[in-house]
Write an enzyme that holds these catalytic residues in place. Structure first.
Site, PDB file in Angstrom:
ATOM      1  N   ASP A 124       4.212  -7.219   3.726  1.00  0.00           N
ATOM      2  CA  ASP A 124       3.814  -6.096   4.586  1.00  0.00           C
ATOM      3  C   ASP A 124       4.650  -4.863   4.235  1.00  0.00           C
ATOM      4  OD1 ASP A 124       2.597  -4.534   6.485  1.00  0.00           O
ATOM      5  OD2 ASP A 124       3.356  -5.631   8.218  1.00  0.00           O
ATOM      6  N   HIS A 171       1.288  -1.708   1.699  1.00  0.00           N
ATOM      7  CA  HIS A 171       0.805  -0.371   2.018  1.00  0.00           C
ATOM      8  C   HIS A 171       1.284   0.569   0.908  1.00  0.00           C
ATOM      9  CE1 HIS A 171      -0.336  -1.495   6.178  1.00  0.00           C
ATOM     10  NE2 HIS A 171       0.648  -2.375   6.020  1.00  0.00           N
TER      11      HIS A 171
END
Length: 424
Positions: free
Chosen positions: A300, A59
């Site tokens: 992640d 992200h």
């Protein structure tokens, strides 16, 4: 500039080989020139040279949430940790659900990214799960589609997305979570939750939707990839699907391999989704990477502000991971004999490169996407030193081995450790 990397141990075709290599006009060559006068020589004695790592799940937060991370800070974090390529998730503002919205992100990538970034487009408009994005048009610009952060709740909508992705030869990359089974939970529904009065998230909320999607993937023939697998039942379902010919791969994260819920602390650094689960889940994931069910390790990487991570186990979900991944896995899985170093490089580079057809490998005439590591370098993880804006990690304070010294991206040095590179 051209380079000679001398005396290193190089990962070539799945094996570690002691050899010299050259980087000439940005490309790898195993033919070493007799005259080195025009080359910068880097002595890699007792060092290892790996193909650049690839993280299929990060992200980068920009556009829309640059107080958490920017494309520049996130790719600098990746570069300093040996990564060549990052896949950027679509929970952004605007959501990349149209070519116009995607361009907002790709313009910043073109301007600021230090290493390669491959953006995901969203499966649904606004990631709301109500209407499909224009998958046909967006397929000209992306490799894959994901609604990461939320599961696609409608079976019919996921099937239609898979059919469109299949038609365009693209991947569906799925965050699998059945909202009807969450029941207000925010950590794993295990012993720690019971002992400390927390609401639990059952494993079924993950594996039931994985089972649904695997059935759809078999029916549609789509290239399907499962995000952040955390539960033993998920591993079992994916293993069975592979045996039955489903075109599926999956990833797990370092924190799921190295923690279980008996190790939780009342700290936002232990809050992520899916949650850290039980010991039997962790052991099933380790078995999954050993037998090939789990294809790759993705971090992640999900940076947040200090304030957002200051509410204990009720903090927002997400931890950072790029700058710790290799070192914690090498220290806890390779040095302990759980897996080989070659296997770790497969999980972090070779397998994702092959799955997404990135062509990142150390081979004659390929662009140099490679990294030099000192595996004997022991240090303590201190998140205050991270290049990422995010500082929340459960690995803070761990003593680990494995430091990135130099990182080449497309033939150019994008990161170098000044103490090492200054000596060469």
């Amino acid at each position: 500039m051209d380079y000679i990397l001398k005396n290193g141990t190089v990962y070539v075709d799945g094996k570690l080989v002691k050899t010299d290599l050259a980087i000439v006009a940005g490309k790898v060559s195993f033919s070493i020139p007799t005259s080195l006068c025009h080359f910068s020589v880097i002595d890699c004695s007792n060092k290892f040279i790996f193909p650049g790592f690839i993280d299929a799940h990060v992200h980068l937060r920009e556009p829309g949430f640059s107080y958490k991370e920017t494309i520049k800070s996130g790719t600098m974090a990746g570069a300093s940790a040996g990564y060549s390529a990052l896949f950027s998730m679509p929970n952004l503002k605007p959501v990349p659900d149209s070519v116009e919205n995607l361009k907002v992100q790709t313009d910043i990538i073109e301007k600021d990214a230090v290493i390669s970034v491959y953006p995901y487009a969203s499966i649904t408009i606004g990631q709301k799960g109500e209407m499909l994005s224009d998958i046909d048009t967006l397929s000209k610009y992306v490799l894959a589609f994901s609604d990461d952060g939320v599961g696609v709740q409608s079976e019919d909508m996921m099937k239609q997305a898979m059919l469109l992705a299949k038609k365009n030869d693209k991947f569906i990359v799925a965050h699998c979570e059945d909202n009807s089974l969450l029941n207000g939970g925010y950590i794993h529904d295990g012993e720690y939750a019971k002992l400390h009065g927390h609401k639990g998230i059952c494993s079924a909320s993950e594996y039931k939707q994985i089972e649904r999607d695997l059935s759809l993937a078999k029916e549609t023939g789509v290239k399907y990839h499962v995000c952040h697998v955390s539960a033993k039942e998920s591993v079992s379902a994916i293993r069975d699907a592979k045996r039955n010919g489903v075109n599926v791969t999956c990833e797990t994260g370092p924190h799921y391999l190295l923690f279980d819920d008996s190790m939780l602390k009342e700290d936002g650094a232990f809050k992520m989704n899916p949650p850290i689960r039980a010991k039997e889940d962790r052991l099933a994931l380790i078995e999954g990477i050993k037998d090939g069910t789990v294809d790759m390790i993705a971090t992640d990487h999900a940076p947040h502000s200090l304030e957002e991570k200051s509410r204990g186990l009720k903090s927002v979900n997400g931890i950072v991971g790029l700058e710790t991944a290799f070192a914690v896995l090498y220290t806890k899985l390779v040095k302990t004999g759980e897996i080989t170093l070659e296997h770790l490089i497969k999980l972090m580079s070779e397998n994702p490169s092959n799955r997404f057809n990135l062509g990142i490998k150390i081979e004659n005439e390929r662009l140099a996407n490679l990294t030099i590591f000192d595996l004997d370098n022991e240090y303590e993880i201190n998140s205050e030193n991270f290049k990422s804006k995010g500082k929340s990690t459960p690995f803070n304070g761990w003593k680990v081995f494995g430091k990135c010294l130099v990182n080449f991206n497309n033939g150019k040095i994008v990161y170098s450790d000044s103490e090492f590179y200054g000596k060469n």
